[in-house]
Structure formats: structure tokens, C-alpha cells
Design a protein around this motif. Structure first.
Motif, mmCIF file in Angstrom:
data_model
loop_
_atom_site.group_PDB
_atom_site.id
_atom_site.type_symbol
_atom_site.label_atom_id
_atom_site.label_comp_id
_atom_site.label_asym_id
_atom_site.label_seq_id
_atom_site.Cartn_x
_atom_site.Cartn_y
_atom_site.Cartn_z
ATOM 1 N N ALA A 36 0.964 -1.114 0.027
ATOM 2 C CA ALA A 36 0.012 0.014 0.098
ATOM 3 C C ALA A 36 0.971 1.130 -0.058
ATOM 4 O O ALA A 36 1.920 1.322 0.332
ATOM 5 C CB ALA A 36 -0.896 -0.045 1.124
ATOM 6 N N PRO A 38 2.285 4.816 1.293
ATOM 7 C CA PRO A 38 3.431 4.975 0.407
ATOM 8 C C PRO A 38 4.462 4.257 0.739
ATOM 9 O O PRO A 38 5.738 4.507 0.308
ATOM 10 C CB PRO A 38 3.799 6.409 1.160
ATOM 11 C CG PRO A 38 3.429 6.300 2.497
ATOM 12 C CD PRO A 38 2.289 5.238 2.623
ATOM 13 N N MET A 39 4.241 3.043 1.158
ATOM 14 C CA MET A 39 5.172 1.921 1.457
ATOM 15 C C MET A 39 5.841 1.535 0.095
ATOM 16 O O MET A 39 7.003 1.274 -0.010
ATOM 17 C CB MET A 39 4.626 0.561 2.213
ATOM 18 C CG MET A 39 4.330 1.169 3.566
ATOM 19 S SD MET A 39 3.903 -0.363 4.636
ATOM 20 C CE MET A 39 2.012 -0.514 3.870
ATOM 21 N N LEU A 128 8.179 0.441 9.319
ATOM 22 C CA LEU A 128 7.032 0.011 8.811
ATOM 23 C C LEU A 128 7.338 -0.771 7.506
ATOM 24 O O LEU A 128 6.747 -1.982 7.291
ATOM 25 C CB LEU A 128 6.203 1.307 8.235
ATOM 26 C CG LEU A 128 4.875 1.000 8.155
ATOM 27 C CD1 LEU A 128 4.091 0.406 9.373
ATOM 28 C CD2 LEU A 128 4.149 2.394 8.018
ATOM 29 N N ALA A 135 6.956 -9.687 5.848
ATOM 30 C CA ALA A 135 5.540 -10.185 5.654
ATOM 31 C C ALA A 135 5.558 -10.622 4.277
ATOM 32 O O ALA A 135 5.139 -11.905 3.874
ATOM 33 C CB ALA A 135 4.510 -9.480 6.053
ATOM 34 N N GLU A 139 4.772 -14.298 2.216
ATOM 35 C CA GLU A 139 3.497 -14.383 1.177
ATOM 36 C C GLU A 139 3.984 -14.981 -0.021
ATOM 37 O O GLU A 139 3.245 -15.819 -0.662
ATOM 38 C CB GLU A 139 2.950 -12.964 1.017
ATOM 39 C CG GLU A 139 1.571 -13.002 0.453
ATOM 40 C CD GLU A 139 1.051 -11.397 0.550
ATOM 41 O OE1 GLU A 139 0.715 -10.931 1.608
ATOM 42 O OE2 GLU A 139 1.254 -10.728 -0.369
ATOM 43 N N THR B 160 -1.152 -10.114 8.648
ATOM 44 C CA THR B 160 0.037 -9.240 9.088
ATOM 45 C C THR B 160 0.290 -8.142 8.173
ATOM 46 O O THR B 160 0.544 -6.850 8.358
ATOM 47 C CB THR B 160 1.367 -10.126 9.528
ATOM 48 O OG1 THR B 160 1.082 -11.199 10.056
ATOM 49 C CG2 THR B 160 2.311 -9.261 9.832
ATOM 50 N N ARG B 161 0.085 -8.420 6.857
ATOM 51 C CA ARG B 161 0.118 -7.377 5.780
ATOM 52 C C ARG B 161 -0.963 -6.377 6.135
ATOM 53 O O ARG B 161 -0.358 -5.262 6.043
ATOM 54 C CB ARG B 161 0.359 -8.082 4.541
ATOM 55 C CG ARG B 161 1.706 -8.771 4.263
ATOM 56 C CD ARG B 161 2.138 -8.098 3.155
ATOM 57 N NE ARG B 161 1.547 -8.286 1.752
ATOM 58 C CZ ARG B 161 1.299 -7.245 0.966
ATOM 59 N NH1 ARG B 161 1.395 -6.102 1.689
ATOM 60 N NH2 ARG B 161 0.676 -7.397 -0.075
ATOM 61 N N ILE B 164 0.119 -4.121 8.933
ATOM 62 C CA ILE B 164 0.798 -3.264 8.494
ATOM 63 C C ILE B 164 0.593 -1.914 7.664
ATOM 64 O O ILE B 164 0.824 -0.933 7.878
ATOM 65 C CB ILE B 164 2.274 -3.817 7.877
ATOM 66 C CG1 ILE B 164 3.059 -4.848 8.534
ATOM 67 C CG2 ILE B 164 3.190 -2.685 7.343
ATOM 68 C CD1 ILE B 164 3.739 -5.810 8.228
ATOM 69 N N ASP B 165 -0.582 -2.510 6.806
ATOM 70 C CA ASP B 165 -1.105 -1.399 5.732
ATOM 71 C C ASP B 165 -2.082 -0.377 6.728
ATOM 72 O O ASP B 165 -2.142 0.704 6.528
ATOM 73 C CB ASP B 165 -2.176 -2.017 5.136
ATOM 74 C CG ASP B 165 -1.638 -2.962 3.826
ATOM 75 O OD1 ASP B 165 -0.357 -2.721 3.556
ATOM 76 O OD2 ASP B 165 -2.286 -3.414 2.918
ATOM 77 N N GLN B 167 -1.573 0.414 10.069
ATOM 78 C CA GLN B 167 -0.448 1.340 10.639
ATOM 79 C C GLN B 167 -0.005 2.210 9.623
ATOM 80 O O GLN B 167 0.047 3.514 10.104
ATOM 81 C CB GLN B 167 0.568 0.513 11.168
ATOM 82 C CG GLN B 167 1.662 1.257 11.730
ATOM 83 C CD GLN B 167 1.382 2.106 13.135
ATOM 84 O OE1 GLN B 167 0.167 1.890 13.607
ATOM 85 N NE2 GLN B 167 2.084 2.837 13.559
ATOM 86 N N ALA B 168 0.177 2.178 8.374
ATOM 87 C CA ALA B 168 0.466 2.968 7.633
ATOM 88 C C ALA B 168 -0.366 4.051 6.974
ATOM 89 O O ALA B 168 -0.209 5.338 7.157
ATOM 90 C CB ALA B 168 0.922 2.263 6.032
#
Lengths: 354, 354
Positions: A36, A38-39, A128, A135, A139, B160-161, B164-165, B167-168
Motif C-alpha cells: 500500500a 506510500p510503502m 514499517l 511479511a 507471502e 499481518t500485511r 501493517i497497511d 498502521q501505514a
């Protein structure tokens, strides 16, 4: 050091590394693109695909030894190189997860001539995006949905735990005056050996290899990793800045307790004692002060390390680990062509100048 | 809100939570004890098992809703509760990985009345131990070596992904003036819903349930998570500090764009507009200044949120999510006793005061 190593087939190794990049990078980019915003953009910057403004650049993606090994690993088990691709991608994701977090923990501001992510963006993004890459590694493997993928993920998880153990040791050693050679080797085995070991087995596991074969390939990779790190430790002090792209005396500037230093301190004798006294005095300075020495002062320390035998011991250690890695290869039945390529990669790792 | 919810079987729920703790905690502690020093000690502090000096304490381990759900999940698939234990432990490890990293990213200094790890130790330990718990979660599942464990790990990785999304998203929303209700729900679904969903399927997957059953149990857990979070958002503003253990107006002090706030701002009308103007002015203050308002000023904001309908909307949202969660249960064939316990847990989550 080159005396024990035959002339390296440089063109052959370059082709192997290039094949690893060509097969793995598109899959790696597709995986990273799933993150997602801005990651996804932060990760693309970290991998050297874009600058901090998101503009595409053709950057230095590193040597890419791990992807090359993961593909050879599949071929060692009699599978097509392509079978190793998800393994190559997963290992690269874990490697980069650890770079993102380690750079932040260590306060390192530069990697491959560019600002590190925590510096270019902020610490939260480094945490992050590191988490996200970790992760994503699982996956990419688990979505294959096979029993082999489960076994590969388990090995990758074990390697990742060792990687984290190694970083914990590295941090704790920084606060200690003395580190033994054994402790240093254990830390380097965790930080560098474990993931390289996994790269060398993961393709084979995905290709259906049994545990004994995978374990033996891991032994090759583990010792290769220790050889790689010993050479890195030599280049960190005596490397040519033109070739390494690092500052002169880079590891001395960072006061790293790398193998040559630790071995020199353990050797005893006048040079070892003078080095010990000098480094003990240095330890009382701030990091900025120690990094600010002139060339002469670093040269003095490097000369003492060499005089105490730290340079020669580390060179020999690289050769010992290289030899042990090659012995492991003899214990796996694999196509002669694949074995020759794994040998060439091992030779390359030990004689490289950058 | 309680009007739509039948009287909760408090003793029954308490017994369920207690069973989850009793079965999962010893396995969780054994897993954490595998970590290399000093990470094992830092983790033990984080889980509330020791103080920062390493002395055992009998701390507040939290409500432990997730382990209770993971065990019920196994029973929903006709397996013994014990089959869900590795799943319960893995989910707790991932949950605590995210707490360690989120507290550092968010700069939160307190959790459950104690200093957070980055505050009590240092930021590097929070990163490192978080990473280690994440890796350990995969290890605990994958070392079972079964096909089911591979499937369970894949679901945990997906969750988990999303975590993390979420939290972003949470971080990016902080820098924005306006967040829509939909964005807030999406973020809460990722941050709270996804892992609770995984807790509700992981035991069933380990017990051999098919994907349809697992997906339906995840739907129950996802909506339960959104109901849980809606109630959390209400308690974050109007909760009784005696019961919650948090400060009065806790979420307002942190200027969180939680559901009641976002819904009030989206409602339009005079109260909504006055609230928007007030929060826009607050946004120009530093976080410390905003946290320093007197009780009166927070009460004014809370009253405006309520007047604009944010409190009522969030209460209704909790009831809607609760109802959707229960509907999902009707689509899975499971022992009546297990269904009744899942219903009781859902009721508990919605009517809780802390």
C-alpha cells in the motif's frame, strides 16, 4: 590469498549474477508493487529503482549474489532455475528488511552512496516498510500453496531468526570492550551466513530436494557467507575506495569490532598490546571524534592490526571457509555444470575487490 | 447500546478467556524463552511477566480475547481446543510485534500503565524484539510441519500485511486534516479486524477446516474486530478512567481521528461545523499543548462530537458490526455449544466497559 584460489571465471560469474537479476527482479518489483502507498514508493527508493522524489533511476542494486545462488540451488536439485525464483525473491525481501531496520538501529545514514530510508523519509517508514518486506517474503513463498513452499518458508524463518540474533549480538558487542574471535564468528555466521545458507537451499527445497540435500547446500552457503564476511572485513579496512565505493578505513571510522581487529587483539604480543591500548583510548571519544581522525591516525591503527597478525589471520580464515564450503558441495549429487558454477561463485566471493 | 444485546454471560466469558490464557501462556512463554539474550528479557518485560529489572511480576496481560477465539475456532471445526494453541500463540506474537513497533512509531510512552519498551530500554530493542516476535510467530506454526500449518501461516501472513497497511494508513491520516468515515473503517478493519479475523480461523485451519469454513469464521472475526474497535473508540472518549485504566478523554488528548470524531465531522450541521473549526485550530498546536487542555476544554469537544451525532453513530456501528458478525456464524456448521460461546464473546466485546 589468491594463491589457493584458481583463476576466477569472471565472465561466467558475471553471467550468473546477471541471470539472477534478470529472472528475480521483475518478480521482486511486482511483489513490492503490492504494498500500500506510500510503502511501495519507499521500498522502490530503498531498492534503488527510484530517487526520493519517485523518479525512476538505474541504480546500483548490489551484487545480487543471493538470487544467483537461489537459482543455482534449484538446478542443484535437478529443477529448472525458474523454480528457484520465488525463493530468490523471498531471500532478497528478508535481506532488505534487515537492511532497513539495521540502518535505523545502527544510525547509518548512507547505503550505496544514497541516504538510507530513515534519513531520506523518517524512522517510522523504515520500520514499517521493513516489516512489510518481511511479511511479503513469507507471502511470496506461501502463496505457491505447496508442501515445498511450507518447508522453504520454515527454513527462511529459521534464517531470519538467526539474522535477528546476529543483529542483537552486534549491538551488544558495541557496548563491550572485548569480543572474542569465536563471538565475532558466531555473530557473522548469524548476520551473514544464515541467510546466504538459506539462499543456497531454498531453490532446491522448492525443487523437491530432501532435507539432507538442503542441509548440505546450506552448509556450503553458510561457509560461503563466512568467507564473504571475512573478505568484507578485509575490504572494510584495506579496500580500495575506488572499488568499494566506501571511505578509506571505513570500518575503523565506525570502530567496528570486525574480524581483523578482534583477531589482532586476541593474538597477544607487543603490536597487539599497543593496538589494545590505542583502541581503548579511542573508545572514550565520541563516534564523531573517532571518525574525524586524519588518514595518518587510521593508517597507524591499520598497520598495528596487520603487524599483530589480524590481516593475515582473516585472509586465512576466508580461505578456510572457502575450502569448507567447497567440501560441502562434494557431499551433494548434482549436475557437474551446476557444481562448477557454485565453485566459481565461491571463488569470486573470496577474490573480489568490492 | 445494550438494548439490542442480550444479558452477557459474564461468568461464561470469563471462563473462556481464562481457558485461553491457561492453555496459551505456557506455550507463549516457552517460545519467547527461545529468543537470544537480551531479547528474551525485553520480551518478558513487554508481555508483563517481569519488571524492567527482570524480576517476575504478576501483571496485566490484557483481555486475551484472541487466544480464547483461536481455541474456540479449533472447536468450531470439531477439533480439540488444544489444536488451536499454536495458532493462539502465533496470533499473540504477531499482535505484540505490532504493539512494539507501533508504540515506537507513534511515540507512545505508556502501555498498560508501564513504560513501553522503546522508553524503558531503547528504540533499537523495540525494533529488534518486534522483529523477533514476528519471526517466532511463523516458526511456532511452521515447526508443526503439517499442510494445515502452512495454510495457517499463509492466513497469518495475509493478516499481518493488513495490520501493517493499517498502521501505514493510521500514520498518513495523522498528517491529513480530513479523513472520511470509509477511510477510518478501512484503517480499523486492517489494524484491528484482520488479526481478530485470523484468530477466529486459525484454530479451525489447524483442525483441518476447509477454506470456506475458515473464510466464514474470518468474516465473524473481522466484524467482531470492527465492533471491538468501535467500542474502543467510544471508551477512548467517554470511558470511565477507573475502568479503562486510561486518562480521561484519552483519544482527544492524542487528537486521534477515531470513529466518533470522523462521523461527527461528516455529519454536517452547526455542531459539526463548530467541531471542525475547533479541531482545525487545535491541529495548529503542538501535541504537548493539545494534551495540556483542562478538563473543561475536552468536555466541550466531547459534547460537540456527541451533539453532531458521532457518539450515537459509533454506538450503532458497533451494533451493526456485532449483528453482521453473528450472521456469519449462522453460515458455519458447528457444535451448538461452541456457537453459543462465540456469541457470548461477541456480546461481551460490545458491552464491555474496559
Amino acid at each position: 590469498m589468491t594463491s589457493a584460489i584458481p583463476a576466477v571465471d569472471t565472465a561466467g560469474v558475471r553471467a550468473l549474477l546477471e541471470r539472477g537479476r534478470t529472472l528475480a527482479t521483475p518478480v521482486l518489483r511486482a511483489a513490492v508493487a503490492r504494498l500500500a502507498a506510500p510503502m511501495d514508493a519507499v521500498a522502490a527508493y530503498h531498492f534503488g529503482w527510484t530517487d526520493a522524489q519517485g523518479r525512476p533511476v538505474s541504480g546500483d542494486g548490489g551484487k545480487a549474489v543471493r538470487p544467483a545462488l537461489a537459482l543455482l540451488s534449484a538446478e542443484a536439485a535437478g529443477a529448472a532455475a525458474e523454480v528457484g525464483v520465488p525463493g530468490a525473491v523471498a531471500v532478497e525481501l528478508v535481506h532488505n528488511f534487515s537492511l532497513l531496520h539495521d540502518d535505523l538501529m545502527d544510525g547509518d545514514e548512507q547505503r550505496r552512496h544514497r541516504d538510507t530510508v530513515w534519513k531520506a523519509y523518517d524512522p517510522a517508514q523504515a520500520i514499517l516498510v521493513g516489516d512489510a518486506l518481511f511479511a511479503l517474503a513469507n507471502e511470496v513463498l506461501l502463496e505457491l500453496g505447496t508442501v515445498e513452499a511450507g518447508r522453504a518458508t520454515r527454513r527462511l524463518t529459521t534464517a531470519t531468526r538467526k539474522l535477528i540474533d546476529g543483529q542483537a549480538q552486534d549491538i551488544s558487542y558495541e557496548h563491550r570492550e572485548r569480543v572474542t574471535v569465536e563471538e565475532c564468528l558466531e555473530m557473522e555466521g548469524n548476520k551473514t551466513g544464515a541467510l546466504l545458507a538459506c539462499a543456497c537451499s531454498i531453490g532446491a527445497v522448492l525443487g523437491g530436494a530432501d532435507d539432507r540435500t538442503a542441509d548440505t547446500l546450506e552448509a556450503y552457503g553458510y561457509h560461503l557467507g563466512l568467507a564473504f564476511q571475512a573478505v568484507d572485513d578485509l575490504l572494510g579496512i584495506w579496500g580500495d575506495p575506488e572499488a568499494t565505493g566506501k571511505q578509506t578505513w571505513s570500518d575503523l571510522r565506525q570502530r567496528k569490532k570486525s574480524l581483523p581487529v578482534v583477531a589482532a587483539l586476541a593474538a597477544g604480543g607487543p603490536a597487539s598490546e599497543r593496538l589494545a591500548a590505542m583502541l581503548a583510548a579511542d573508545a572514550k571519544l565520541t563516534e564523531a571524534q573517532a571518525a574525524d581522525f586524519d588518514e595518518e591516525e587510521f593508517a597507524t591503527r591499520a598497520a598495528l592490526i596487520e603487524e599483530a597478525g589480524g590481516r593475515e589471520w582473516t585472509s586465512q580464515e576466508a580461505r578456510r571457509q572457502h575450502a569448507t564450503a567447497l567440501e560441502s558441495l562434494d557431499r551433494v549429487d548434482m549436475p557437474a555444470e551446476v557444481r562448477a558454477q557454485l565453485v566459481a561463485l565461491a571463488d569470486f566471493v573470496v577474490v573480489r575487490k568490492s
